[in-house]
Motif scaffolding. Sequence first.
Motif, mmCIF file in Angstrom:
data_model
loop_
_atom_site.group_PDB
_atom_site.id
_atom_site.type_symbol
_atom_site.label_atom_id
_atom_site.label_comp_id
_atom_site.label_asym_id
_atom_site.label_seq_id
_atom_site.Cartn_x
_atom_site.Cartn_y
_atom_site.Cartn_z
ATOM 1 N N ILE A 130 0.846 -1.199 0.000
ATOM 2 C CA ILE A 130 0.000 0.000 0.000
ATOM 3 C C ILE A 130 0.878 1.245 0.000
ATOM 4 N N ALA A 131 0.599 2.143 -0.916
ATOM 5 C CA ALA A 131 1.266 3.453 -0.947
ATOM 6 C C ALA A 131 0.217 4.514 -1.266
ATOM 7 N N ILE A 132 0.530 5.750 -0.924
ATOM 8 C CA ILE A 132 -0.369 6.866 -1.211
ATOM 9 C C ILE A 132 0.437 7.929 -1.946
ATOM 10 N N VAL A 133 -0.094 8.384 -3.080
ATOM 11 C CA VAL A 133 0.616 9.349 -3.907
ATOM 12 C C VAL A 133 -0.221 10.617 -4.052
ATOM 13 N N ASP A 134 0.463 11.742 -4.272
ATOM 14 C CA ASP A 134 -0.206 13.039 -4.311
ATOM 15 C C ASP A 134 0.358 13.878 -5.446
ATOM 16 N N SER A 135 -0.510 14.687 -6.037
ATOM 17 C CA SER A 135 -0.078 15.629 -7.065
ATOM 18 C C SER A 135 -1.029 16.814 -7.060
ATOM 19 N N GLY A 136 -0.588 17.937 -7.646
ATOM 20 C CA GLY A 136 -1.462 19.086 -7.778
ATOM 21 C C GLY A 136 -2.550 18.829 -8.799
ATOM 22 N N LEU A 229 -4.557 6.031 -4.104
ATOM 23 C CA LEU A 229 -4.071 4.839 -3.428
ATOM 24 C C LEU A 229 -3.350 3.984 -4.466
ATOM 25 N N LYS A 230 -2.108 3.656 -4.197
ATOM 26 C CA LYS A 230 -1.323 2.818 -5.106
ATOM 27 C C LYS A 230 -1.182 1.433 -4.492
ATOM 28 N N ILE A 231 -1.604 0.417 -5.226
ATOM 29 C CA ILE A 231 -1.489 -0.967 -4.782
ATOM 30 C C ILE A 231 -0.378 -1.638 -5.586
ATOM 31 N N ASN A 232 0.711 -1.952 -4.904
ATOM 32 C CA ASN A 232 1.849 -2.594 -5.564
ATOM 33 C C ASN A 232 1.642 -4.103 -5.575
ATOM 34 N N THR A 233 1.386 -4.630 -6.745
ATOM 35 C CA THR A 233 1.060 -6.056 -6.883
ATOM 36 C C THR A 233 2.287 -6.928 -7.142
ATOM 37 N N GLY A 234 3.359 -6.348 -7.725
ATOM 38 C CA GLY A 234 4.492 -7.157 -8.139
ATOM 39 C C GLY A 234 4.173 -8.051 -9.329
ATOM 40 N N ILE A 235 2.999 -7.852 -9.930
ATOM 41 C CA ILE A 235 2.557 -8.687 -11.050
ATOM 42 C C ILE A 235 2.942 -8.005 -12.360
ATOM 43 N N GLN A 236 3.658 -8.721 -13.181
ATOM 44 C CA GLN A 236 4.079 -8.190 -14.474
ATOM 45 C C GLN A 236 2.977 -8.481 -15.486
ATOM 46 N N ASN A 301 3.089 0.331 -13.432
ATOM 47 C CA ASN A 301 4.103 -0.705 -13.607
ATOM 48 C C ASN A 301 4.052 -1.653 -12.412
ATOM 49 N N GLN A 302 3.531 -2.842 -12.608
ATOM 50 C CA GLN A 302 3.343 -3.836 -11.560
ATOM 51 C C GLN A 302 2.520 -3.261 -10.399
ATOM 52 N N SER A 303 1.589 -2.387 -10.749
ATOM 53 C CA SER A 303 0.773 -1.718 -9.734
ATOM 54 C C SER A 303 -0.458 -1.131 -10.417
ATOM 55 N N PHE A 304 -1.401 -0.701 -9.581
ATOM 56 C CA PHE A 304 -2.515 0.074 -10.105
ATOM 57 C C PHE A 304 -2.877 1.159 -9.097
ATOM 58 N N TYR A 305 -3.446 2.230 -9.607
ATOM 59 C CA TYR A 305 -3.790 3.403 -8.806
ATOM 60 C C TYR A 305 -5.304 3.562 -8.763
ATOM 61 N N VAL A 306 -5.826 3.925 -7.592
ATOM 62 C CA VAL A 306 -7.249 4.211 -7.435
ATOM 63 C C VAL A 306 -7.381 5.620 -6.858
ATOM 64 N N THR A 307 -8.152 6.463 -7.526
ATOM 65 C CA THR A 307 -8.309 7.846 -7.090
ATOM 66 C C THR A 307 -9.146 7.923 -5.820
ATOM 67 N N LEU A 308 -8.604 8.585 -4.802
ATOM 68 C CA LEU A 308 -9.336 8.829 -3.569
ATOM 69 C C LEU A 308 -10.076 10.160 -3.648
ATOM 70 N N MET A 309 -9.367 11.208 -4.001
ATOM 71 C CA MET A 309 -9.977 12.524 -4.101
ATOM 72 C C MET A 309 -9.187 13.370 -5.088
ATOM 73 N N ALA A 310 -9.889 14.202 -5.842
ATOM 74 C CA ALA A 310 -9.262 15.168 -6.750
ATOM 75 C C ALA A 310 -9.964 16.488 -6.508
ATOM 76 N N THR A 311 -9.430 17.293 -5.616
ATOM 77 C CA THR A 311 -10.135 18.472 -5.122
ATOM 78 C C THR A 311 -9.875 19.683 -5.999
ATOM 79 N N THR A 312 -10.869 20.577 -6.038
ATOM 80 C CA THR A 312 -10.767 21.763 -6.882
ATOM 81 C C THR A 312 -11.738 22.816 -6.390
ATOM 82 N N GLY A 313 -11.456 24.065 -6.699
ATOM 83 C CA GLY A 313 -12.335 25.148 -6.278
ATOM 84 C C GLY A 313 -13.034 25.842 -7.418
ATOM 85 N N GLN A 314 -13.091 25.169 -8.596
ATOM 86 C CA GLN A 314 -13.634 25.846 -9.770
ATOM 87 C C GLN A 314 -14.472 24.878 -10.609
ATOM 88 N N LEU A 315 -15.627 25.361 -11.084
ATOM 89 C CA LEU A 315 -16.492 24.522 -11.915
ATOM 90 C C LEU A 315 -15.890 24.273 -13.294
#
Length: 489
Positions: A130-136, A229-236, A301-315
């Motif tokens: 389990i890993a958690i990644v963040d970006s603007g 949320l990044k799930i590292n599977t180790g599966i190629q 790459n040997q993982s998959f990502y699931v979006t938890l939140m993508a916050t914004t202040g503009q329509l």
Amino acid sequence: MLVFNADARPFDGYKTIQFLAPSKNVAFDDQYHATVVRSEYVPKRDNIMQQTAKGFEFKDEPGYYKLVVQVRVKFDGLGYQVIDFKDSHEALPELKSENQNTIQNEIWKVTYQDGSFEASSNGKTYTNIIAIVDSGNDGDTYDYSPLRDDKEITLPLDGTVSVAIADGIQQMKLSGQWELPAQLADRISKKPNLKRVPYNLTLTLTSGDAVLAGHLNIDNQVMDHRLRLKINTGIQSDHAVAQIQGGFQKTSNLPIEDNWQDEFVEKPVNLYNFDKVVGMQDSSQGLFMIAKGMKEYELGNQSFYVTLMATTGQLGKPNLLWRPGRASGDTTSIGHQMTPTPLAEELGANTFEFGLVARTQLDENDLAKTAEKWLAPDISYQLQTLNLFVNRLDNKIWDIEFGVSLPVISNQETVLSLNPDVIISALYPAYTVNNGLVLRLANESGKPVDVTPLLDAGFILVNALEEVQPIADQLVIEPYDMVTLLKKN
């Protein structure tokens, strides 16, 4: 306590019940293996007004406990049972803190070491599972778009770890905080303004349960960012396996040309939607996530990502990296205006729940049934007078609604018992047939499934309007198909 099984399938395992009691000194029969998972004390209140036959009187309201308790129960199918508890000289068993960094049950073993979680199941070990990644997020409420000159980072999981264990349940809790840029501009500034974002990640293993349960609380204090949320599977593997409505599909990352603007108004990206289950599988192992509410994923790459939140202040925003030019929603056209969406910043407490399931081979219907069981709600009510707003049985069942001629109901009833090899998509009273029951089944796999025994049990094939359909002696649900059945009681 009145406890329900909302599924037509037989159930043998743990359910969570919530009830009120004057103290923790209560006891259940040994067969229930009752354990307190959480508790909250509500203090005594003095001089509380109460309307009585004599008028308004002032009384002292005693303190009490709100108890969340795990109990082991068995059901034959859709139905209910009454569970009694009584006063005791001893308190109910509770989760007890242990000086260790590992939890395990018959299926999973999870260890926290040096800022990462290592998990093993079915003879396979998943490093940094389990890993958690963040970006603007320079996008708007329509679309995520990355911020120019920003990059996605992996957040450290280096907080305080505690382990608590009791009969039938083991929990590991990681508490910490991240320091993240407060605003979009801070993400590309040489002297950014940082704010603390506290979080708690709890992993729970229940005896006999194949699902490693995750519960993530984030106190979001920053603007315009995407957490995944990044799930590292180790599966190629070059593809992900995702449940969608009515079945599963495989998706791969498609090439994106540098000159994509010559053909598209918006950049095509390898983000896909899923329903309940997503993961990866090869010839010998698979790792899948069951999500409560999350719907977007990306294959890594040997993982998959699931979006938890993508916050914004503009329509709608113009000139995004992934959508150059006009604003989505046409907010830059004449007669339109830019519309702030401050609540879409999702500031404050946010909760995310998920489960991880390991497999040796891909069985789509089995995966779907596992998710169906794990996502089923725990429903219980209590006959109590301590709090007029909490799980009261007399809010649902009133004596005045039942005549004296009605039969006495037993302490346990089963309305329907089924265990098909497909998903029970819907179960409800028929609209056109008195005392009729409609059952809709969904084959979530690419193989036909024979459900002929249901015909022998009295079900008939109908359409969605409950009109009888012609059928031979055999009933087979074709791949990724549904059938509707009706039974008159």
